[in-house]
Design a protein around this motif. Structure first.
Motif, short mmCIF file in Angstrom:
data_model
loop_
_atom_site.label_atom_id
_atom_site.label_comp_id
_atom_site.label_asym_id
_atom_site.label_seq_id
_atom_site.Cartn_x
_atom_site.Cartn_y
_atom_site.Cartn_z
N GLU A 109 0.83 -1.20 0.00
CA GLU A 109 0.00 0.00 0.00
C GLU A 109 0.87 1.25 0.00
N ASP A 110 1.90 1.25 0.82
CA ASP A 110 2.80 2.42 0.87
C ASP A 110 3.54 2.60 -0.45
N ARG A 111 3.96 1.51 -1.05
CA ARG A 111 4.67 1.61 -2.32
C ARG A 111 3.75 2.18 -3.39
N ASP A 112 2.53 1.68 -3.45
CA ASP A 112 1.56 2.18 -4.43
C ASP A 112 1.19 3.63 -4.13
N LYS A 113 1.03 3.92 -2.87
CA LYS A 113 0.68 5.27 -2.46
C LYS A 113 1.80 6.23 -2.85
N THR A 114 3.01 5.83 -2.67
CA THR A 114 4.14 6.68 -3.02
C THR A 114 4.17 6.91 -4.52
N ASP A 115 3.95 5.86 -5.31
CA ASP A 115 3.92 6.03 -6.76
C ASP A 115 2.78 6.95 -7.17
N ALA A 116 1.65 6.78 -6.54
CA ALA A 116 0.51 7.64 -6.86
C ALA A 116 0.82 9.08 -6.48
N GLU A 117 1.44 9.26 -5.33
CA GLU A 117 1.81 10.61 -4.92
C GLU A 117 2.82 11.21 -5.89
N LYS A 118 3.79 10.39 -6.32
CA LYS A 118 4.77 10.89 -7.28
C LYS A 118 4.10 11.30 -8.58
N ALA A 119 3.19 10.48 -9.05
CA ALA A 119 2.47 10.80 -10.29
C ALA A 119 1.64 12.06 -10.12
N SER A 120 0.99 12.18 -8.97
CA SER A 120 0.18 13.36 -8.70
C SER A 120 1.03 14.63 -8.67
N GLU A 121 2.18 14.55 -8.02
CA GLU A 121 3.08 15.70 -7.96
C GLU A 121 3.61 16.04 -9.35
N ARG A 122 3.93 15.03 -10.13
CA ARG A 122 4.43 15.25 -11.49
C ARG A 122 3.36 15.94 -12.34
N ILE A 123 2.13 15.48 -12.24
CA ILE A 123 1.04 16.09 -12.99
C ILE A 123 0.85 17.54 -12.56
N ALA A 124 0.89 17.78 -11.26
CA ALA A 124 0.71 19.15 -10.76
C ALA A 124 1.82 20.07 -11.26
#
Length: 180
Positions: A80-95
């Motif tokens: 969950e943390d690994r996926d969450k981190t990837d999702a956060e990274k993608a979200s930050e990249r999009i922003a």
């Protein structure tokens, strides 16, 4: 005694994913130790030799299942943390890309207005506004302030530059023209 067996059944059903009464399997959570459960010591001697062996085996199995459950929960949390981190990274990249895109579009619009108003390139960065109309109004006011005109209205100074006399070709001609 009844409570001990119920806890063991509950632990086994969590491991297999089935619930005794049917329905959806429960979400895995580490079983909490029952404060009223007999954990050894008083009352265990009444079980006899076979009962004690069975009780020890059950306790060993219970401990093993708890360790497996804790390890499984740790792995789930890790995923969950690994996926969450990837999702956060993608979200930050999009922003950051959206922010960059917005900035680039605003910069391009400022330069377009500067070209349309024939404002010097150096002054294009100073334009302020969020819409084309605001930028054009700011460009007009900036043109008035710096007194920049579309075509230079400067008359040449006759005392500067080439005069009407021909240019001497040598030093001796220049000296003789000076003394004339």
């Amino acid at each position: 005694m009844h409570r001990k067996w119920w806890n063991l059944i509950r632990i086994r059903t969590i491991e297999t994913g089935a619930e005794p009464g049917g329905g959806e399997p429960p979400q895995p959570e580490p079983p909490q130790p029952d404060p009223q459960a007999n954990t050894g010591g008083e009352g265990d001697e009444k079980l006899g030799e076979h009962g004690m062996t069975a009780l020890k085996n059950e306790r060993r199995a219970n401990k093993s299942l708890r360790e497996q459950l804790a390890a499984a929960n740790a792995r789930i949390k890790e995923f969950e943390d690994r996926d969450k981190t990837d999702a956060e990274k993608a979200s930050e990249r999009i922003a950051s890309l959206e922010k960059s895109n917005t900035g680039n579009a605003a910069k391009a619009l400022r330069y377009e207005v500067a070209v349309d108003k024939q404002l010097p390139k150096v002054l294009a960065e100073r334009l302020q506004g969020s819409t084309r109309e605001e930028l054009e109004a700011d460009a007009d006011s900036l043109l008035k302030l710096v007194n920049v005109q579309n075509k230079p209205n400067v008359k040449p100074d006759p005392s500067q530059g080439k005069g009407g006399d021909p240019k001497p070709h040598s030093l001796s001609e220049a000296i003789s023209a000076y003394y004339k």
